[in-house]
Design a protein around this motif. Structure first.
Motif, PDB file in Angstrom:
ATOM      1  N   SER A  57       0.829  -1.217   0.000  1.00  0.00           N
ATOM      2  CA  SER A  57       0.000   0.000   0.000  1.00  0.00           C
ATOM      3  C   SER A  57       0.856   1.256   0.000  1.00  0.00           C
ATOM      4  N   ARG A  61       0.945   4.044  -3.012  1.00  0.00           N
ATOM      5  CA  ARG A  61       0.624   5.444  -2.728  1.00  0.00           C
ATOM      6  C   ARG A  61       1.765   6.367  -3.123  1.00  0.00           C
ATOM      7  N   LYS A  64       2.093   6.676  -7.040  1.00  0.00           N
ATOM      8  CA  LYS A  64       0.856   6.906  -7.781  1.00  0.00           C
ATOM      9  C   LYS A  64       0.929   8.108  -8.715  1.00  0.00           C
ATOM     10  N   GLN A 103      -4.154  -4.252  -6.452  1.00  0.00           N
ATOM     11  CA  GLN A 103      -5.044  -3.282  -5.815  1.00  0.00           C
ATOM     12  C   GLN A 103      -4.265  -2.313  -4.948  1.00  0.00           C
ATOM     13  N   GLN A 106      -2.303   0.068  -6.860  1.00  0.00           N
ATOM     14  CA  GLN A 106      -3.185   0.942  -7.638  1.00  0.00           C
ATOM     15  C   GLN A 106      -2.769   0.987  -9.110  1.00  0.00           C
TER      16      GLN A 106
END
Length: 385
Positions: A57, A61, A64, A103, A106
Motif C-alpha cells: 500500500s 501510494r 501513484k 489493488q 493501484q
C-alpha cells in the motif's frame, strides 16, 4: 545515472534499482522519502516481493503520481497468511495475493510478473506444467502483466529459466561470494591454493553459463543479494574477512555478462546515497580484484542473508530478524544494550522455537536454523516479565 535495456523487452532501466525489502514495519513517510530520493536520482526500477500489506500500500501510494516513470517487478507466489510471509503454489492463495498486489499498488498493468523464488527442480517442473504457469499466461494474455519473470538462487534453475523463451527476465542472486562458491556442490574446488589467482577463475561454471545464456538469448538479468544481505559490507561478516564497499559490489554485479540492473536494499536516503556513489566512482574505487585475489577460502553455505524465505514459522518467530540480531550480537563480549532491547521487543523470540525444523528446507543457503535459535537462546537468555 546510466540505463540499460532489459534483454529483448526493449525496456530501459536504471543500472541501480530499488529493492524495497527494508520497508517492512515502517511508516508510510519512510517509503515516500525513499521513493522521492530514487526519482530525484534517476532510479526507475522497483522490485517488491514482500507480501506484507502495508509495504504494498505504501509503495502504491508513493508512486501513484508518477507511475509511468517506474518499471515494476511484482511477485506471484508470495502471500500473507496469519500475519506472515508464506511462499506457496496453492492457487487459492496465489490468485488473491496477486490481486491484492495490484489493488494496493493501484495499477492495472504490472511490467514484470515474477514467478517467485523457485529453487528446486520439482518446484520448477510443477510450476511449468500446472495451473501456476497457466494463470501467469492468462495474466499476460489479458494484459495484466506485460512480461514474465522468475526469481531463483539456484544456478540449475537459472539455466533452465535462461533457456526458456517464455521467461523474459531472470532475477538471480549475484555477488563475489556467491559466485565463487556457486551452488555449493563443488566447494572443494574453491579451497585450492590457486583458486583466486586469476580475476574470474573463481566464478562457478554453472553461474557463468547463466550469464552467457542470458546475454545470448536476450533474457533480461537483474540482480538480488548484491550485498549478501549486508554481510559483504562488514569485516566481521564478510566471507573474505574484509569488507567490500557498496560501489565494489555494484560494479561486480554490473560487470557480469547479461546483467541489466542491481536492486539495492536500503533503509533510508543516506544508505541509498552510498550506492549512488557508484555513478561517479573512479575505476580504482570500483575495483574489487585485490579483495577477491586475497580472499580467504570461506564458504557462504550456512550463512544467513536475512532473506526471509525460511518463513512461515509455526511459532510466529521472525526468523530472519532473530538471525540478524544474533549475528550482530555474537561479535561482542557482551550483548550491546540496543541489540538486546530490539530482541526483547520481538513479539516472538528464539525461546518460542519448538525445533520442528520446517523452516530449514526453505532456506536457500542451508542454514541450520534450529541450532541458531538454540544459540540465540543462550546468548540473549530468556525474557523477564
Amino acid at each position: 545515472m546510466k540505463y540499460r535495456k532489459l534483454g529483448n523487452t526493449g525496456i530501459e532501466v536504471s543500472e541501480i534499482a530499488f529493492g524495497s525489502e527494508f520497508l517492512v514495519e515502517r511508516p508510510y513517510e519512510d517509503t515516500e522519502v525513499l521513493i522521492q530520493a530514487c526519482e530525484e536520482n534517476g532510479i526507475n526500477f522497483l522490485d517488491c516481493w514482500m507480501s506484507e500489506p502495508d509495504v504494498r500500500s505504501h509503495l502504491g501510494r508513493a508512486i501513484k503520481g508518477n507511475r509511468d516513470a517506474w518499471v515494476i517487478q511484482g511477485h506471484l507466489g508470495a502471500t500473507w497468511q496469519n500475519e506472515q510471509y508464506v511462499r506457496t503454489r496453492d492457487m487459492d492463495k496465489v490468485i488473491p495475493a496477486f490481486e491484492d498486489f495490484m489493488q494496493r499498488f493501484q495499477i492495472d498493468t504490472l511490467d514484470f510478473g515474477m514467478i517467485h523464488y523457485v529453487d528446486l527442480l520439482e518446484d520448477y517442473e510443477e510450476i511449468m506444467n500446472g495451473p501456476f504457469i497457466e494463470y501467469v499466461r492468462k495474466l499476460k494474455d489479458d494484459g495484466t502483466i506485460a512480461h514474465i519473470g522468475l526469481s531463483t538462487h539456484n544456478p540449475d534453475i537459472g539455466i533452465l529459466a535462461a533457456q526458456n523463451p517464455e521467461i523474459e527476465l531472470l532475477m538471480f542472486s549475484i555477488n563475489p561470494a556467491f559466485d565463487m562458491f556457486g551452488s555449493m556442490l563443488d566447494i572443494e574446488e574453491y579451497r585450492k591454493e590457486d583458486a583466486y589467482d586469476r580475476e574470474f577463475s573463481s566464478i562457478n561454471p554453472k553461474r557463468a553459463e547463466i550469464y552467457e545464456l542470458c546475454e545470448k538469448n536476450g533474457t533480461a538479468l537483474t540482480v538480488m543479494k548484491g550485498f549478501a544481505g549486508g554481510n559483504l559490507l562488514s569485516d566481521e561478516t564478510s566471507p573474505f574477512g574484509v569488507a567490500l564497499t557498496p560501489v565494489q559490489c555494484i560494479h561486480y554485479a554490473l560487470s557480469q555478462k547479461g546483467v541489466s540492473s542491481i536492486f539495492v536494499g536500503v533503509k533510508n536516503p543516506q544508505e541509498l546515497e552510498e550506492s549512488l556513489k557508484y555513478c561517479d566512482a573512479t575505476e580504482a574505487e570500483k575495483d574489487y580484484s585485490q579483495t577477491l585475489k586475497n580472499a580467504p577460502k570461506n564458504s557462504y553455505k550456512g550463512q544467513c542473508t536475512y532473506c526471509g524465505h525460511c518463513q512461515p514459522c509455526s511459532s510466529g518467530i521472525d526468523i530472519a530478524m532473530v538471525n540478524k540480531l544474533f549475528d550482530l550480537a555474537k561479535y561482542h563480549d557482551e550483548v550491546p544494550a540496543s541489540i538486546h532491547e530490539h530482541y526483547n521487543n520481538l513479539k516472538y523470540d528464539a525461546t518460542e522455537c519448538i525445533a520442528c525444523g520446517e523452516c530449514e528446507p526453505r532456506c536457500p543457503f542451508d542454514v541450520h536454523i534450529v541450532d541458531v535459535m538454540l544459540d540465540a537462546q543462550d546468548l540473549f537468555g530468556f525474557k523477564m516479565f
